[in-house]
Design an enzyme around this catalytic site. Structure first.
Site, PDB file in Angstrom:
ATOM      1  CG  HIS A 284      59.788   7.993  48.436  1.00 19.16           C
ATOM      2  ND1 HIS A 284      59.332   8.602  49.567  1.00 19.16           N
ATOM      3  CD2 HIS A 284      60.165   8.993  47.589  1.00 19.16           C
ATOM      4  CE1 HIS A 284      59.436   9.905  49.427  1.00 19.16           C
ATOM      5  NE2 HIS A 284      59.920  10.170  48.243  1.00 19.16           N
TER       6      HIS A 284
ATOM      7  CG  ASP B  46      58.112  13.494  42.473  1.00 22.37           C
ATOM      8  OD1 ASP B  46      59.335  13.734  42.415  1.00 22.37           O
ATOM      9  OD2 ASP B  46      57.402  13.869  43.420  1.00 22.37           O
TER      10      ASP B  46
ATOM     11  CG  HIS C 148      62.458  18.733  43.453  1.00 24.86           C
ATOM     12  ND1 HIS C 148      63.704  18.333  43.861  1.00 24.86           N
ATOM     13  CD2 HIS C 148      61.578  17.999  44.193  1.00 24.86           C
ATOM     14  CE1 HIS C 148      63.578  17.412  44.806  1.00 24.86           C
ATOM     15  NE2 HIS C 148      62.306  17.185  45.012  1.00 24.86           N
TER      16      HIS C 148
ATOM     17  CD  GLU D  17      61.765  12.912  45.215  1.00 23.96           C
ATOM     18  OE1 GLU D  17      61.458  13.956  45.826  1.00 23.96           O
ATOM     19  OE2 GLU D  17      61.682  11.785  45.723  1.00 23.96           O
TER      20      GLU D  17
ATOM     21  CE1 TYR E 166      54.076  15.843  48.966  1.00 26.38           C
ATOM     22  CE2 TYR E 166      54.973  17.730  50.152  1.00 26.38           C
ATOM     23  CZ  TYR E 166      54.992  16.872  49.064  1.00 26.38           C
ATOM     24  OH  TYR E 166      55.931  17.040  48.082  1.00 26.38           O
TER      25      TYR E 166
HETATM   26 FE1  FEO Z   1      60.742  15.900  46.206  1.00 26.09          FE
HETATM   27 FE2  FEO Z   1      57.559  15.744  44.748  1.00 26.09          FE
HETATM   28  O1  FEO Z   1      59.442  15.508  44.872  1.00 26.09           O
END
Ligand code: FEO
Length: 390
Positions: A24, A82, A78, A80, A192
């Site tokens: 993203h 991924d 989580h 998200e 990161y």
């Molecule tokens: Fe916030 Fe690696 O997902």
């Protein structure tokens, strides 16, 4: 593809995304991994999953240890995608599995997936999940990285499944921090943090304080991206403390784009000025540097200088893109200088200053020069900056 053992009965069963180059908007030049973990106990437990297109890889790794249909518990730290992208298929495969997630995780998963046939339970912080010989504790970590985030702690192994925290976008054949060059892991961990976690520094501080208060003993940090920390834990925890504290160093970052080299002349005058003051300065031309590679420099810099010429009454699109990205990520507080050359209208510098202020920077000067800066004008800039940079 096989599972990789962390400790007796605990395995990495994730997927390696070797070709990922854009996450993203974040340039992932070394690819990434989505880390899922398998705990083989009386209750067989899977911690997180992978992006949907790496599901078969995860399944093959799980199958190298157990029959996936035998999974009892799945923990979703989580929402998200991924990390949750493999849930629809694994929930079909492991028909009797119960899925555990945070309260906000439940709401988020229900907005992502067809969950009607899932056995889903919301965890209660402070209440352990018994696996047999081992147990799991859950700590809510909202906004590290989304509101739903939590981490999972396995006290018997002193193992923290930290999800996005302490991650790196780094694809490699090795799974542990002591098997790869430390400078690369730290570079990717910093990139990161800066590109994913930086806006949530205060939340990170709170989580680190809570973990200290709880006296959690940690021998292994198993994040959801990149390599697993089993040797350099103290180092990465110390870095997270520093990064999240928003402390700066005596450093300056100069970011610019240029049309005919005039704004570049001002940029290099700034570089020269800071160097003469003993302030370490880094210069980044937006024509050749990706915005996500510049953001890590923001973490340390006391001064951020952003420059653009005026093109059709605006700053250059590359500079607007950088500032938009910076505004979303930065926790602000640093000193800033807007600069640029112009021909006849010269709106860009004011626009840059406005965006820096919106991003909570303290704009200490605006440098605007017409056409090609002459030597005298450059000298004037340096003299003026003496009053605001110390
Ligand atoms: Fe916030 Fe690696 O997902």
């Amino acid at each position: 593809m096989k599972a990789i053992k962390l400790t007796e009965g605990i395995y990495w069963v994730g997927g390696i995304d070797w070709d990922l180059r854009n996450f993203h908007g974040y340039k992932t030049q070394r690819g990434s991994t989505y880390n899922a973990y398998l705990i083989v106990d009386e209750k067989i437990t899977l911690i997180d999953t992978v992006k949907h297109y790496l599901y078969d890889e995860m399944l093959e790794r799980i199958s190298s240890v157990i029959n996936p249909a035998d999974i009892d518990y799945i923990i979703s730290n989580h929402v998200e995608m991924d990390h949750s992208g493999g849930l629809p298929k694994i929930m079909k495969q492991a028909k009797n599995a119960t899925l555990f997630t945070s309260p906000r995780g439940e709401a988020g998963l229900k907005q992502h997936y067809d969950y009607k046939n899932w056995q889903l339970e919301v965890i209660k912080p402070g209440v352990s999940l018994d696996l047999g010989r081992r147990s799991l504790d859950f700590i809510l970590t909202p906004m590290v990285h989304w509101p739903d985030n939590m981490v999972t702690y396995l006290p018997e192994e002193k193992l923290l499944f930290s999800n996005d925290a302490f991650g790196q976008h780094y694809a490699s054949p090795e799974r542990f921090d002591d098997q790869v060059p430390l400078e690369i892991v730290l570079e990717e961990a910093k990139k990161y943090y800066a590109n994913i976690v930086m806006p949530y520094g205060s939340q990170v501080q709170r989580v680190l304080e809570n973990i200290e208060k709880m006296n959690l003993e940690i021998d292994i940090i198993a994040p959801s991206h990149g390599v697993i920390w089993r040797k350099n834990l103290a180092k990465i925890i110390e870095l997270y403390k520093r990064w999240s504290s928003n402390q700066v160093k005596k450093e300056a970052l100069i970011v610019y784009d240029t049309m005919w080299g005039s704004t570049e002349k001002i940029a290099y005058a700034l570089l020269d000025f800071f160097a003469a003051k003993g302030i370490k300065a880094t210069i980044k031309n937006l024509k050749v540097n990706h915005i996500s590679d510049i953001i890590p420099c923001v973490l340390d810099a006391q001064y951020i200088c952003v420059g653009s010429p005026t093109l059709n009454n605006n700053m250059l699109p590359t500079v607007a893109s950088f500032l938009t990205y910076l505004k979303g990520l930065s926790s602000g507080g640093r000193k800033a200088i807007a600069f640029g050359s112009y021909g006849w209208s010269g709106q860009s510098v004011g626009q840059i200053a406005g965006m820096l202020e919106e991003a909570k920077f303290n704009v200490i000067d605006q440098i605007k020069l017409q056409y090609v800066p002459r030597k005298e004008a450059i000298k004037d800039i340096k003299d003026r900056l003496e009053e605001v940079v110390n």
